[in-house]
Design an enzyme around this catalytic site. Structure first.
Site, mmCIF file in Angstrom:
data_model
loop_
_atom_site.group_PDB
_atom_site.id
_atom_site.type_symbol
_atom_site.label_atom_id
_atom_site.label_comp_id
_atom_site.label_asym_id
_atom_site.label_seq_id
_atom_site.Cartn_x
_atom_site.Cartn_y
_atom_site.Cartn_z
ATOM 1 N NE ARG A 12 -2.318 -0.872 3.552
ATOM 2 C CZ ARG A 12 -1.740 -0.213 4.625
ATOM 3 N NH1 ARG A 12 -1.689 1.062 4.388
ATOM 4 N NH2 ARG A 12 -1.013 -0.792 5.704
ATOM 5 N N GLY A 13 2.015 1.142 0.168
ATOM 6 C CA GLY A 13 3.033 2.310 0.273
ATOM 7 C C GLY A 13 3.104 3.044 -1.108
ATOM 8 N NE ARG A 14 5.791 7.880 0.342
ATOM 9 C CZ ARG A 14 5.615 8.251 1.758
ATOM 10 N NH1 ARG A 14 4.389 8.955 1.897
ATOM 11 N NH2 ARG A 14 6.383 7.681 2.495
ATOM 12 N N GLY A 89 14.482 -2.557 -1.426
ATOM 13 C CA GLY A 89 14.809 -0.727 -1.697
ATOM 14 C C GLY A 89 14.614 -0.048 -0.520
ATOM 15 C CB THR A 90 13.492 -1.012 3.009
ATOM 16 O OG1 THR A 90 12.115 -1.628 2.669
ATOM 17 C CG2 THR A 90 13.212 -0.757 4.303
ATOM 18 C CG HIS A 145 14.608 12.058 0.101
ATOM 19 N ND1 HIS A 145 15.890 12.378 0.016
ATOM 20 C CD2 HIS A 145 14.283 10.910 -0.753
ATOM 21 C CE1 HIS A 145 16.526 11.389 -0.587
ATOM 22 N NE2 HIS A 145 15.572 10.481 -1.063
ATOM 23 C CE LYS A 149 14.815 9.064 2.522
ATOM 24 N NZ LYS A 149 14.682 7.802 2.412
ATOM 25 C CB THR A 156 20.514 8.019 -2.368
ATOM 26 O OG1 THR A 156 19.439 7.117 -2.714
ATOM 27 C CG2 THR A 156 21.501 8.072 -3.574
HETATM 28 N N1 LIG Z 1 15.543 2.085 -3.198
HETATM 29 C C1 LIG Z 1 14.722 2.870 -3.911
HETATM 30 O O1 LIG Z 1 15.121 3.363 -4.852
HETATM 31 C C2 LIG Z 1 13.832 3.752 -2.944
HETATM 32 C C3 LIG Z 1 13.655 3.392 -1.704
HETATM 33 N N2 LIG Z 1 12.798 4.043 -0.984
HETATM 34 C C4 LIG Z 1 12.445 3.395 0.337
HETATM 35 O O2 LIG Z 1 11.582 2.298 0.312
HETATM 36 C C5 LIG Z 1 10.450 2.285 1.653
HETATM 37 C C6 LIG Z 1 9.575 2.828 1.481
HETATM 38 O O3 LIG Z 1 9.335 4.081 1.033
HETATM 39 P P1 LIG Z 1 7.770 4.688 0.660
HETATM 40 O O4 LIG Z 1 6.821 3.556 -0.208
HETATM 41 O O5 LIG Z 1 7.793 5.884 0.114
HETATM 42 O O6 LIG Z 1 7.302 4.411 2.216
HETATM 43 P P2 LIG Z 1 5.633 4.397 2.460
HETATM 44 O O7 LIG Z 1 5.411 4.828 3.930
HETATM 45 O O8 LIG Z 1 4.721 4.946 1.275
HETATM 46 O O9 LIG Z 1 5.409 2.721 2.464
HETATM 47 C C7 LIG Z 1 5.843 1.858 3.511
HETATM 48 C C8 LIG Z 1 4.722 0.692 3.681
HETATM 49 O O10 LIG Z 1 5.216 -0.104 4.376
HETATM 50 C C9 LIG Z 1 4.089 -0.515 5.255
HETATM 51 N N3 LIG Z 1 4.614 -1.335 6.243
HETATM 52 C C10 LIG Z 1 4.980 -0.742 7.655
HETATM 53 N N4 LIG Z 1 5.417 -1.931 8.545
HETATM 54 C C11 LIG Z 1 4.833 -3.028 7.575
HETATM 55 C C12 LIG Z 1 5.022 -4.503 7.887
HETATM 56 N N5 LIG Z 1 5.297 -4.820 9.087
HETATM 57 N N6 LIG Z 1 4.558 -5.315 6.902
HETATM 58 C C13 LIG Z 1 4.152 -4.840 5.742
HETATM 59 N N7 LIG Z 1 3.973 -3.661 5.266
HETATM 60 C C14 LIG Z 1 4.567 -2.582 6.667
HETATM 61 C C15 LIG Z 1 3.487 0.781 5.677
HETATM 62 O O11 LIG Z 1 2.054 0.527 6.029
HETATM 63 P P3 LIG Z 1 1.449 1.690 6.790
HETATM 64 O O12 LIG Z 1 0.819 2.652 5.539
HETATM 65 O O13 LIG Z 1 0.332 1.029 7.628
HETATM 66 O O14 LIG Z 1 2.195 2.392 7.556
HETATM 67 C C16 LIG Z 1 3.359 1.525 4.136
HETATM 68 O O15 LIG Z 1 2.429 1.104 3.481
HETATM 69 C C17 LIG Z 1 11.583 3.514 2.262
HETATM 70 O O16 LIG Z 1 12.585 2.793 3.159
HETATM 71 C C18 LIG Z 1 12.262 4.261 1.412
HETATM 72 O O17 LIG Z 1 13.479 5.058 1.741
HETATM 73 C C19 LIG Z 1 11.791 4.768 -1.424
HETATM 74 C C20 LIG Z 1 11.867 5.082 -2.926
HETATM 75 C C21 LIG Z 1 12.897 4.732 -3.664
HETATM 76 O O1 LIG Z 2 12.362 7.637 0.791
HETATM 77 C C1 LIG Z 2 12.348 7.795 -0.562
HETATM 78 O O2 LIG Z 2 11.419 8.284 -1.068
HETATM 79 C C2 LIG Z 2 13.643 7.574 -1.043
HETATM 80 N N1 LIG Z 2 14.504 6.634 -0.317
HETATM 81 C C3 LIG Z 2 15.721 6.108 -0.823
HETATM 82 C C4 LIG Z 2 16.822 6.881 -0.163
HETATM 83 O O3 LIG Z 2 16.787 6.886 1.161
HETATM 84 O O4 LIG Z 2 17.843 6.981 -0.647
HETATM 85 C C5 LIG Z 2 15.820 6.477 -2.454
HETATM 86 C C6 LIG Z 2 15.323 7.679 -3.062
HETATM 87 O O5 LIG Z 2 16.004 8.760 -2.686
HETATM 88 C C7 LIG Z 2 13.822 7.764 -2.522
#
Ligand SMILES: NC(=O)C1=CN([C@@H]2O[C@H](COP(=O)(O)OP(=O)(O)OC[C@H]3O[C@@H](n4cnc5c(N)ncnc54)[C@H](OP(=O)(O)O)[C@@H]3O)[C@@H](O)[C@H]2O)C=CC1
Ligand SMILES: O=C(O)C1=N[C@H](C(=O)O)C[C@H](O)C1
Length: 256
Positions: A12-14, A89-90, A145, A149, A156
Site C-alpha cells: 500500500r506504500g508509495r 529497496g527499503t 526528499h 521520509k 542514497t
Molecule cells: N531503493 C529505492 O530506489 C527507493 C527506496 N525507498 C525506500 O523504500 C521504503 C518505502 O518507501 P515509501 O514507499 O515511500 O514509504 P511508505 O511509507 O509509503 O510505504 C511503506 C509501507 O510499508 C508498510 N509497512 C509498515 N510496516 C509493515 C509491515 N510490518 N509489513 C508490511 N508492510 C509494512 C506501511 O504501512 P502503513 O501505511 O500501515 O504504515 C507502508 O504502506 C523506504 O525505506 C524508502 O526509503 C523509496 C524510494 C526509492
Molecule cells: O524515501 C524515499 O523516497 C527514497 N528513499 C531512498 C533513499 O533513502 O535514498 C531512495 C530515494 O532517494 C527515495
C-alpha cells in the site's frame, strides 16, 4: 522465459503500489501474495499480515521489500531463512545489519539485492561523484526528499559517501576552528564529508553532490520526479537476484 513468483511487502506504500503495478504488468513475473501488517491491501492475491505466516503457505522465488528500516531488515532475514531471495529497496539499515545479512546470504547461498536507489540516473550520479572525488576532495552532499521520509540521511546519500570513501583519503573539511553556533548547521559527517538532509512537501527524491576547489565548483545532481523512475531498477534486480548466490549492495554492482 521462466516465471518468477514474487511476494511484495509494503504493497500500500508509495513504492509498494508502483512495484505491484510493475510485477502485474511484467509477463515473466507473477505476483503470488503480498505482506501488509494491517491486512488492508485490496488485491486479487492473498494478503498476509505476517511474513512467517506468508512463507509457511507460499513459496515465492523473490520477496520485494519496500517497508520501513526495522521491518525491512527483519523481512530480509526471514526471507533468506525461508529460502526466498530478497530484493530490498527499503533504506536505513545499519552497517551491522548489512554485514549480518551478507553472512546469511552467503551461508544459505541465496541471492539478495539491497539497493538504496533503483533509479539508473541516481546510480550514474553516484558513479560520476565517485569519479569527481578523485580530483576534488572537498565534498558536500545535499539530499532532498518529501517530508514523509523516515530515515535521514537518505540511503542514497550514505551510499554515495561510501563510494567516494573508496577513492578519497579521509579529510576534515572547512576551517579547523569552525564551530556550530546552532547545532546541526554543518549536517552529518561521513569520513569528513558533510551531508545535509532537506525534507519538504512537494519534493520526491533528489540529491546534489557539490565539489569545491580553488576558483571552481562542480555540482552533480539527480532528480526523481516520480516513483516510476525506480521501477526499471526493481525489474532488473528481480531478474538478476535469481542468478546470484550472495548479497549485492547497490545497483551499480549488477549493471554493466
Ligand atoms: N531503493 C529505492 O530506489 C527507493 C527506496 N525507498 C525506500 O523504500 C521504503 C518505502 O518507501 P515509501 O514507499 O515511500 O514509504 P511508505 O511509507 O509509503 O510505504 C511503506 C509501507 O510499508 C508498510 N509497512 C509498515 N510496516 C509493515 C509491515 N510490518 N509489513 C508490511 N508492510 C509494512 C506501511 O504501512 P502503513 O501505511 O500501515 O504504515 C507502508 O504502506 C523506504 O525505506 C524508502 O526509503 C523509496 C524510494 C526509492
Ligand atoms: O524515501 C524515499 O523516497 C527514497 N528513499 C531512498 C533513499 O533513502 O535514498 C531512495 C530515494 O532517494 C527515495
Amino acid at each position: 522465459m521462466e516465471q518468477i513468483k514474487v511476494t511484495i511487502a509494503g504493497p500500500r506504500g508509495r513504492m509498494g503500489k508502483e512495484a505491484v503495478e510493475l510485477v502485474q504488468n511484467t509477463p515473466h513475473f507473477t505476483l503470488i501474495s503480498v505482506i501488509d501488517h494491517k491486512g488492508e491491501a485490496s488485491l486479487d492475491v492473498p494478503v498476509y499480515k505476517d511474513i512467517e505466516e506468508c512463507f509457511r503457505t507460499e513459496t515465492p522465488h523473490v520477496l520485494i521489500d519496500l517497508t520501513t528500516p526495522e521491518v525491512g531488515y527483519l523481512h530480509t532475514k526471514t526471507a533468506l531463512e525461508y529460502g526466498v531471495r530478497p530484493v530490498v529497496g527499503t533504506t536505513g539499515f545499519t552497517p551491522e545489519e548489512l554485514n549480518e545479512l551478507k553472512d546469511l546470504a552467503e551461508s544459505t547461498k541465496l541471492g539478495c539485492i539491497i539497493a538504496p536507489n533503483f533509479a539508473i540516473g541516481a546510480v550514474l550520479m553516484m558513479k560520476f561523484s565517485q569519479m569527481a572525488a578523485k580530483y576534488f576532495d572537498d565534498i558536500e552532499i545535499i539530499e532532498l526528499h518529501h517530508d514523509q521520509k523516515l530515515d535521514a540521511p537518505s540511503g542514497t546519500a550514505v551510499k554515495t559517501a561510501e563510494m567516494i570513501k573508496e577513492v578519497r583519503e579521509a579529510k576534515t573539511q572547512g576551517h579547523p576552528n569552525e564551530k556550530e553556533t546552532h547545532s546541526g548547521a554543518r549536517g552529518a559527517t561521513i569520513d569528513g564529508m558533510h551531508i545535509h538532509s532537506v525534507r519538504l512537501p512537494g519534493l520526491i527524491a533528489h540529491q546534489q553532490v557539490m565539489f569545491g576547489a580553488e576558483g571552481q565548483t562542480l555540482t552533480v545532481r539527480h532528480d526523481s520526479y516520480n516513483r516510476a523512475s525506480f521501477m526499471s531498477g526493481v525489474k532488473v534486480s528481480v531478474e538478476t537476484v535469481m542468478k546470484l548466490d550472495t548479497l549485492v549492495y547497490g545497483l551499480e554492482n549488477i549493471l554493466d
